[in-house]
Design a protein around this motif. Structure first.
Motif, PDB file in Angstrom:
ATOM      1  N   ARG A 533       0.849  -1.199   0.000  1.00 50.70           N
ATOM      2  CA  ARG A 533       0.000   0.000   0.000  1.00 50.70           C
ATOM      3  C   ARG A 533       0.878   1.241   0.000  1.00 50.70           C
ATOM      4  N   LEU A 534       0.250   2.365  -0.330  1.00 51.57           N
ATOM      5  CA  LEU A 534       0.904   3.677  -0.272  1.00 51.57           C
ATOM      6  C   LEU A 534       0.195   4.505   0.784  1.00 51.57           C
ATOM      7  N   ARG A 535       0.949   4.940   1.784  1.00 45.25           N
ATOM      8  CA  ARG A 535       0.346   5.727   2.853  1.00 45.25           C
ATOM      9  C   ARG A 535       1.418   6.638   3.454  1.00 45.25           C
ATOM     10  N   ASP A 536       1.071   7.913   3.685  1.00 42.63           N
ATOM     11  CA  ASP A 536       1.969   8.878   4.309  1.00 42.63           C
ATOM     12  C   ASP A 536       3.298   8.984   3.563  1.00 42.63           C
ATOM     13  N   LEU A 537       3.201   9.110   2.221  1.00 43.59           N
ATOM     14  CA  LEU A 537       4.379   9.239   1.368  1.00 43.59           C
ATOM     15  C   LEU A 537       5.365   8.086   1.552  1.00 43.59           C
TER      16      LEU A 537
END
Length: 845
Positions: A533-537
């Motif tokens: 996943r992609l989260r908080d850069l």
């Protein structure tokens, strides 16, 4: 005190070279200058020992400081272009300080410096500080900057050739101008290798006096002989219709054989993607090598980069696959072999990378080039000849980047303030702003004080205020945003790559991660990963089984042939035209060039070859200036535009370093266009800007300018804005300026940078001047020639198809191999007064 230094050298089995002693004497007499010598011949200690000898003379009986407070205050600034070099440079500089017993401290300060060390340096700087241009600008932001540099005696700019032709070089010029105002007796020395225009480089570094007279630099040339051996791996069989990437890892067995024979080796690639591919290919070829093979490029974490550098120096790693991140500075004495995957694209880059092996005086540097397609063998042979002839690329300094000036004025306003008259005089001591007009300065001052004509109603753009004639910053928020935004390096947003269970691998660009879906695999840091996943850069990943997967793509992958190497390639083709195949590389590519001569011609250096053919895809024009990809992109658009003025046409085009292809549904009016001045330099600027969507290109370029000038803010740590957000903000500002402030100088700069940096307009003008005097040969061929084939493959790449590219290329190769009749040739001699159309036998038609 020279004797103590000579004794120190002798204790290590060394003997100072004459050029090193020359620098020490020049420094002692108060001179400044540029040291130019081959990589690995002692440039660092040539620049470093002068300040140490001076300190020994000041205090003949010295004792190493036991406490930091007992050490001398800041005396030497050592500016390095890469923060990755700082740690190694710091270690090299500290060695003689410790062994000579000097009361000095030596530290580094870069973006990688720990918070604890930064806090300590805020209280007291070391005697010698290794830093980057950005970190130096941050020091100039301090209100106590005058006291900070009160004892500064010398600035050394390492690898000056890497900074010279960039905005970071102009940033160094500005910083040096400010330091010279604070310390008029300051001495400045540059350290450089592999540079053609040394006089310009030295003058740019030293700048001008307050009276406008150029400072006289001392140019010291290292005369230490450095033997460099250049060879290429030659495949056993050569396809007569090569295409880019076709040989790529097919030479892996030969590469493995050479690496097995070396004690220690670096395998250089031109891009980070290619670096990942070759690392995993080497490990797949021999899994037992995993223990002593490593990967190194700028997107990896600092810890991993440092581990690789230490392991290479200690012998723990025998093979390292790297990009330009290992090009500069770091001393890897154990390395005895360097390999270059693909063409180096420039003579200076070849010399720089070759110097990573045998990195000490008297040792031979060896570099083995690994071609990724057949014509790169010609480039290797050409680069060797150019290197022996001393044809090293020049690097031109940048001229008046006003976005950087706006940033610098805010820096000065934070660092104690400035006056208009004082700052104008200071700026004119730099080469970059030597010709800055008073009106231009007034415009930039107005821009930083009230946002310029278009933004005066918005308080957030009023960063600087004038108090009693002195421009200062009073808003703490402005100060914070400025120090976070300082510098000229602008790229796609960096996304951290981390394991779900902890551990940071490095960064990839947002544009790559945005195309991934959960479960997708990719290779990074030589490790197969699964995207979660992609989260908080942050891209959260886990290890995946198997080595298959996409490879990250980074910006900045296109490196065109340099002017010097392009000229050398044309000379090698002229030798082939005369039947001279003098090197192993040229003998290997001989079947390809013989096929080219059979179906068409091998052009002379004073000729321009244009091939014309028709396939089921349409009508093809292949033009071969041999001037590099970027020039060819501008030339392709220009030719299409000018021919379309004669007759409405739609074109698609592809380009490589050797030529360009124009594809159209109908036969293009080539002869009419040649007579009308297809390659004329007349109206070049107008035609280039109209041939491409120059307005849209300038709009995109403006994002970089807006960021450097402080118009847009990239975000606070951990809250960086996306590329889409930054592009939207800069695009909105660009539209406002175009519509309501058409004389805005930053918009004009964006247009100028598009022409120079993306289209190489100056070089394009020189190329057109050469082509306008050339004999133009137009050859009608039945099927594509070896020179045309890679251009057709590039055009094929852009087409959507369910068929694999390799299968399509194989089918194209079979068709191209069919025998053909000789091409029908027309010769055009174009000058100001006469145009002749010559037939194959030489008669007019």
């Amino acid at each position: 005190m020279h004797d103590r230094v000579e004794a120190w050298f002798g204790a290590r089995g060394w003997r100072p070279f004459d050029f090193q002693r020359e620098v020490w004497r020049a420094y002692a007499s108060g001179e400044s200058g540029l040291i130019h010598a081959a990589t690995g011949t002692g440039k660092t200690y040539a620049a470093w020992m002068g300040p140490l000898i001076e300190s020994l003379n000041d205090t003949p009986v010295v004792r190493k400081a036991r406490r930091r407070a007992d050490a001398l205050p800041l005396r030497v600034l050592w500016i390095t272009p890469l923060r990755a070099l700082a740690a190694d440079t710091e270690q090299a500089l500290r060695l003689p300080v410790d062994e000579l017993g000097l009361p000095w401290t030596v530290e580094s300060r870069t973006g990688d410096t720990s918070q604890a060390r930064r806090a300590r340096q805020r209280e007291r700087l070391p005697t010698a500080l290794v830093t980057t241009p950005e970190s130096l600008s941050l020091l100039l932001c301090r209100k106590d900057s005058a006291a900070l540099f009160a004892d500064l005696r010398c600035v050394v700019v390492d690898e000056w050739h890497e900074l010279l032709s960039t905005k970071r070089g102009a940033q160094v010029e500005l910083a040096l101008a400010r330091l010279r105002q604070l310390r008029p007796t300051l001495r400045t020395w540059g350290v450089s290798a592999t540079l053609g225009n040394l006089d310009v480089a030295a003058q740019t570094l030293l700048g001008y006096t307050n009276t406008g007279a150029p400072r006289t630099p001392r140019l010291v040339r290292g005369i230490v002989p450095k033997d460099i051996e250049v060879e290429a791996l030659v495949p056993e069989t050569m396809d007569r219709f090569p295409w880019a990437g076709h040989l790529n890892t097919k030479l892996l067995p030969e590469v493995m054989q050479r690496l097995a024979q070396a004690e220690s080796a670096i395998v250089f690639t031109n891009t980070r993607s290619q670096c990942e591919i070759w690392f995993q290919s080497i490990i797949a070829a021999n899994p037992s090598w995993f223990e002593f093979t490593a990967i190194h490029h700028g997107s990896l974490s600092r810890a991993q980069r440092e581990d690789v550098e230490d392991g290479l120096k200690s012998g723990r790693y025998r093979v390292v696959v790297a990009t330009s991140s290992l090009d500069l500075g770091v001393d890897f004495t154990p390395v005895d072999l360097v390999m270059q995957v693909g063409s180096p694209k420039g003579v200076a880059r070849l010399l720089q990378r070759a110097g990573r092996s045998g990195h000490s005086p008297g040792r031979v540097s060896r570099i083995v080039c690994v071609p990724t397609h057949a014509f790169e063998l010609v480039e290797v042979a050409a680069a060797r000849d150019a290197m022996r002839a001393g044809a090293i690329e020049s690097r031109d300094p940048v001229d008046r980047p006003l976005d950087l000036l706006a940033q610098h004025l805010v820096t000065l306003a934070l660092g104690g303030g400035f006056t208009r008259a004082g700052v104008l005089a200071e700026l004119r001591t730099t080469r970059a702003y030597r010709d800055l007009t008073g009106d231009e300065l007034d415009w930039v001052i107005d821009f930083v004080t009230r946002g310029g004509e278009a933004l005066r109603a918005y308080p957030e753009y009023a960063k600087v205020v004038c108090v009693d004639g002195v421009y200062i910053v009073t808003d703490r928020r402005v100060a914070l945003r400025h120090v976070l935004n300082i510098g000229t390096i602008v790229s796609d947003a960096a996304i951290a790559v981390r394991y779900l269970k902890g551990g940071r691998l490095g960064t990839v660009e947002e544009s790559f991660v945005s195309r991934l879906s959960p479960g997708d695999r990719f290779i990074f840091a030589g490790t197969p990963l699964e995207f979660v996943r992609l989260r908080d850069l942050t891209a959260w990943v886990r290890k995946a089984k198997g080595m298959s997967g996409a490879v990250p793509r980074w910006q900045g992958a296109r490196m065109p042939l340099s002017t010097e190497l392009a000229a050398a390639v044309r000379d090698k083709l002229e030798e082939a035209r005369r039947g001279e195949y003098l090197s192993p590389e040229m003998r290997s590519v001989k079947p390809v060039l013989l096929m080219q001569a059979e179906r068409s011609v091998i052009p002379r250096p004073d000729e321009l070859l244009i091939e014309r053919t028709e396939t089921r895809d349409g009508h093809h024009l292949f033009v071969y200036p041999f001037e590099g990809r970027l020039v060819h992109e501008g030339l392709a658009a220009l030719c299409a535009y000018r021919m379309a003025q004669l007759q409405p046409f739609s074109f698609s085009f592809s380009c490589n370093d050797y030529g360009l292809e124009l594809l159209s549904p109908e036969r293009a009016p080539l002869e009419e266009a040649l007579e009308a001045g297809l390659f004329s330099i007349t109206h070049l600027l107008h035609d280039v800007t109209h041939s491409l969507n120059a307005a849209e290109l300038a709009r995109r370029q403006f994002r970089e300018i807006a960021r450097v000038a402080g118009l847009i803010f990239s975000g606070y740590p951990g809250q960086s804005k996306s590329v889409k957000q930054l592009q939207a903000s800069s695009g909105l500002l660009y539209d406002v300026f175009v519509n309501y402030d058409p004389e805005n100088l930053l918009v004009a700069q964006a247009r100028r940078e598009v022409l120079e940096r993306q289209l190489e307009a100056s070089r394009l003008g020189r190329v057109l001047d050469r082509l306008s005097r050339a004999t133009i040969r137009v050859v009608d061929v039945e099927r594509p020639t070896p020179l045309a084939f890679p251009l057709m493959v590039d055009m094929t790449r852009a087409k959507l198809s369910t068929e694999k590219l390799a299968d399509r290329v194989k089918r194209m190769t079979v068709a191209a191999e069919k025998p053909t009749k000789s091409g029908v040739m027309s010769v055009f001699r174009i000058d100001e007064t006469v145009t002749k159309l010559m037939g194959p036998s030489g008669g007019e038609r």
